[in-house]
Design a protein around this motif. Structure first.
Motif, PDB file in Angstrom:
ATOM      1  N   ARG A  25      10.054  -0.186  -6.001  1.00 11.53           N
ATOM      2  CA  ARG A  25      10.505   0.303  -4.973  1.00 11.53           C
ATOM      3  C   ARG A  25      11.791   1.306  -5.148  1.00 11.53           C
ATOM      4  O   ARG A  25      11.861   2.264  -4.534  1.00 11.53           O
ATOM      5  N   TRP A  26      12.620   0.781  -5.908  1.00  9.21           N
ATOM      6  CA  TRP A  26      13.955   1.658  -6.406  1.00  9.21           C
ATOM      7  C   TRP A  26      13.608   2.810  -6.804  1.00  9.21           C
ATOM      8  O   TRP A  26      14.282   3.907  -6.963  1.00  9.21           O
ATOM      9  N   LYS A  27      12.458   2.706  -7.725  1.00 10.27           N
ATOM     10  CA  LYS A  27      12.205   4.107  -8.497  1.00 10.27           C
ATOM     11  C   LYS A  27      11.817   5.189  -7.631  1.00 10.27           C
ATOM     12  O   LYS A  27      12.183   6.378  -7.572  1.00 10.27           O
ATOM     13  N   VAL A  28      10.996   4.587  -6.415  1.00  7.39           N
ATOM     14  CA  VAL A  28      10.825   5.705  -5.475  1.00  7.39           C
ATOM     15  C   VAL A  28      11.713   6.207  -4.655  1.00  7.39           C
ATOM     16  O   VAL A  28      11.951   7.342  -4.206  1.00  7.39           O
ATOM     17  N   ILE A  29      12.686   5.015  -3.916  1.00 12.51           N
ATOM     18  CA  ILE A  29      13.874   5.408  -3.297  1.00 12.51           C
ATOM     19  C   ILE A  29      14.937   6.495  -4.155  1.00 12.51           C
ATOM     20  O   ILE A  29      15.309   7.586  -3.735  1.00 12.51           O
ATOM     21  N   ALA A  30      14.856   5.995  -5.380  1.00  7.35           N
ATOM     22  CA  ALA A  30      15.733   6.958  -6.233  1.00  7.35           C
ATOM     23  C   ALA A  30      15.507   8.460  -6.162  1.00  7.35           C
ATOM     24  O   ALA A  30      16.261   9.421  -6.625  1.00  7.35           O
ATOM     25  N   ALA A  31      14.063   8.572  -6.376  1.00  5.65           N
ATOM     26  CA  ALA A  31      13.593   9.821  -6.380  1.00  5.65           C
ATOM     27  C   ALA A  31      13.250  10.558  -5.380  1.00  5.65           C
ATOM     28  O   ALA A  31      12.640  11.792  -5.263  1.00  5.65           O
ATOM     29  N   ALA A  45       0.787  -1.284  -0.035  1.00 11.95           N
ATOM     30  CA  ALA A  45      -0.034  -0.061   0.063  1.00 11.95           C
ATOM     31  C   ALA A  45       0.731   1.258  -0.077  1.00 11.95           C
ATOM     32  O   ALA A  45       0.540   2.260  -0.711  1.00 11.95           O
ATOM     33  N   ALA A  46       1.943   1.197   0.892  1.00 15.10           N
ATOM     34  CA  ALA A  46       2.734   2.405   0.807  1.00 15.10           C
ATOM     35  C   ALA A  46       3.620   2.614  -0.382  1.00 15.10           C
ATOM     36  O   ALA A  46       3.717   3.922  -0.774  1.00 15.10           O
ATOM     37  N   LEU A  47       3.939   1.493  -1.076  1.00 17.41           N
ATOM     38  CA  LEU A  47       4.675   1.737  -2.385  1.00 17.41           C
ATOM     39  C   LEU A  47       3.506   2.099  -3.354  1.00 17.41           C
ATOM     40  O   LEU A  47       3.942   3.027  -4.467  1.00 17.41           O
ATOM     41  N   ASP A  48       2.325   1.623  -3.543  1.00 17.19           N
ATOM     42  CA  ASP A  48       1.186   1.908  -4.589  1.00 17.19           C
ATOM     43  C   ASP A  48       0.893   3.571  -4.310  1.00 17.19           C
ATOM     44  O   ASP A  48       0.901   4.146  -5.405  1.00 17.19           O
ATOM     45  N   LEU A  49       0.872   4.087  -3.060  1.00 10.85           N
ATOM     46  CA  LEU A  49       0.569   5.394  -2.823  1.00 10.85           C
ATOM     47  C   LEU A  49       1.584   6.059  -3.322  1.00 10.85           C
ATOM     48  O   LEU A  49       1.606   7.372  -3.787  1.00 10.85           O
ATOM     49  N   ALA A  50       2.986   5.853  -2.894  1.00 14.36           N
ATOM     50  CA  ALA A  50       4.097   6.661  -3.384  1.00 14.36           C
ATOM     51  C   ALA A  50       4.318   6.745  -4.863  1.00 14.36           C
ATOM     52  O   ALA A  50       4.648   7.781  -5.440  1.00 14.36           O
ATOM     53  N   VAL A  91       0.790   8.195   6.778  1.00 16.42           N
ATOM     54  CA  VAL A  91       0.506   6.749   7.704  1.00 16.42           C
ATOM     55  C   VAL A  91      -0.866   6.468   7.614  1.00 16.42           C
ATOM     56  O   VAL A  91      -1.422   5.408   7.365  1.00 16.42           O
ATOM     57  N   ASP A  92      -1.753   7.564   7.963  1.00 19.46           N
ATOM     58  CA  ASP A  92      -3.266   7.527   7.658  1.00 19.46           C
ATOM     59  C   ASP A  92      -3.699   6.794   6.448  1.00 19.46           C
ATOM     60  O   ASP A  92      -4.682   6.254   6.351  1.00 19.46           O
ATOM     61  N   MET A  93      -3.029   7.244   5.248  1.00 20.82           N
ATOM     62  CA  MET A  93      -3.547   7.015   4.084  1.00 20.82           C
ATOM     63  C   MET A  93      -3.192   5.461   3.704  1.00 20.82           C
ATOM     64  O   MET A  93      -4.094   4.629   3.288  1.00 20.82           O
ATOM     65  N   ILE A  94      -2.152   5.001   4.154  1.00 20.43           N
ATOM     66  CA  ILE A  94      -1.765   3.722   4.287  1.00 20.43           C
ATOM     67  C   ILE A  94      -2.582   2.539   5.002  1.00 20.43           C
ATOM     68  O   ILE A  94      -3.099   1.726   4.669  1.00 20.43           O
ATOM     69  N   CYS A  95      -2.936   3.285   6.189  1.00 20.40           N
ATOM     70  CA  CYS A  95      -3.825   2.295   7.209  1.00 20.40           C
ATOM     71  C   CYS A  95      -4.971   2.401   6.468  1.00 20.40           C
ATOM     72  O   CYS A  95      -5.668   0.967   6.424  1.00 20.40           O
ATOM     73  N   GLU A  96      -5.465   3.321   5.839  1.00 20.36           N
ATOM     74  CA  GLU A  96      -6.833   3.273   5.454  1.00 20.36           C
ATOM     75  C   GLU A  96      -7.105   2.269   4.214  1.00 20.36           C
ATOM     76  O   GLU A  96      -7.625   1.340   3.876  1.00 20.36           O
ATOM     77  N   GLN A  97      -5.803   2.425   3.453  1.00 19.90           N
ATOM     78  CA  GLN A  97      -5.910   1.490   2.096  1.00 19.90           C
ATOM     79  C   GLN A  97      -5.887   0.015   2.618  1.00 19.90           C
ATOM     80  O   GLN A  97      -6.219  -0.754   2.063  1.00 19.90           O
ATOM     81  N   VAL A  98      -5.151  -0.242   3.665  1.00 22.55           N
ATOM     82  CA  VAL A  98      -4.805  -1.668   4.199  1.00 22.55           C
ATOM     83  C   VAL A  98      -6.026  -1.868   4.993  1.00 22.55           C
ATOM     84  O   VAL A  98      -6.498  -3.188   4.956  1.00 22.55           O
TER      85      VAL A  98
END
Length: 201
Positions: free
Chosen positions: A102-108, A16-21, A31-38
């Protein structure tokens, strides 16, 4: 909570965190958004991850295989080639297939990139210590400075090998089984490289 259910919850939070990012950008994710999605509470989230960043970085970093490390320290032979066996992928993780995303998000994201480097540097320290123990055991007659220099050089070269392994993993997958197969190929390739680079004295 059972271990299997806990692992499933961790994976769901990471996904969920990765999808949102990926959809909204790092700064827009909470964190609230992640919790809501899960569909979990903040308490559940923080039971598994200290921060949003930890959920985005994930659990699936390479780690040192303790059994392989014990065998490595007392072995004899080409240190760099043997050292490839020190690293494995955690069995618990199940998000290897999303490593490229994941690396796309990390690199950016400078914040995530800095934290990822810190995690990898911590592994470097452990590797260097293990390599030093092997060298001291294998060649006790050499000076401490020589061993320190060789351990540092070996650690840096090993990082290059792991980057090579990572580039191959993007093509065939990041499961522990795939990782072990690629590591085996890395050892064979490294043997050829070292043989072709050897000098006649």
């Amino acid at each position: 909570m059972s271990s299997s259910r806990a692992a499933a919850t961790k994976t769901a939070i990471e996904d969920a965190a990765l999808d949102l990012a990926l959809e909204r950008g790092y700064d827009q994710v909470t964190v609230d958004m992640i919790c809501e999605q899960v569909g979990v509470t903040q308490r559940t989230f923080f039971n598994h991850f200290p921060t949003k960043d930890d959920a985005l970085l994930g659990r699936d970093l390479p780690q040192i295989d303790e059994r392989a490390a014990r065998q490595f320290i007392i072995a004899r032979g080409p240190v760099l080639i043997d050292a490839v066996s020190l690293i494995t992928m955690p069995v618990e993780g199940r998000t290897h297939h999303r490593m490229s995303e994941r690396w796309k998000v990390i690199a950016a994201t400078p914040t995530l990139l800095s934290k990822q480097m810190e995690r990898l540097e911590a592994l470097d320290g452990e590797l260097n210590e293990i390599i030093m123990l092997r060298l001291r055991n294998q060649e006790p007659e050499r000076s401490e400075q020589e061993l320190t220099d060789e351990a540092a050089m070996t650690s840096h070269m090993l990082n290059g090998v792991f980057r090579w392994i990572g580039s191959r993993a993007e093509l065939v997958g990041h499961s522990p089984e795939a990782f072990e197969e690629i590591a085996g190929n890395a050892r064979k390739t490294l043997q050829r490289v070292l043989a072709n680079s050897a000098t006649n004295e």
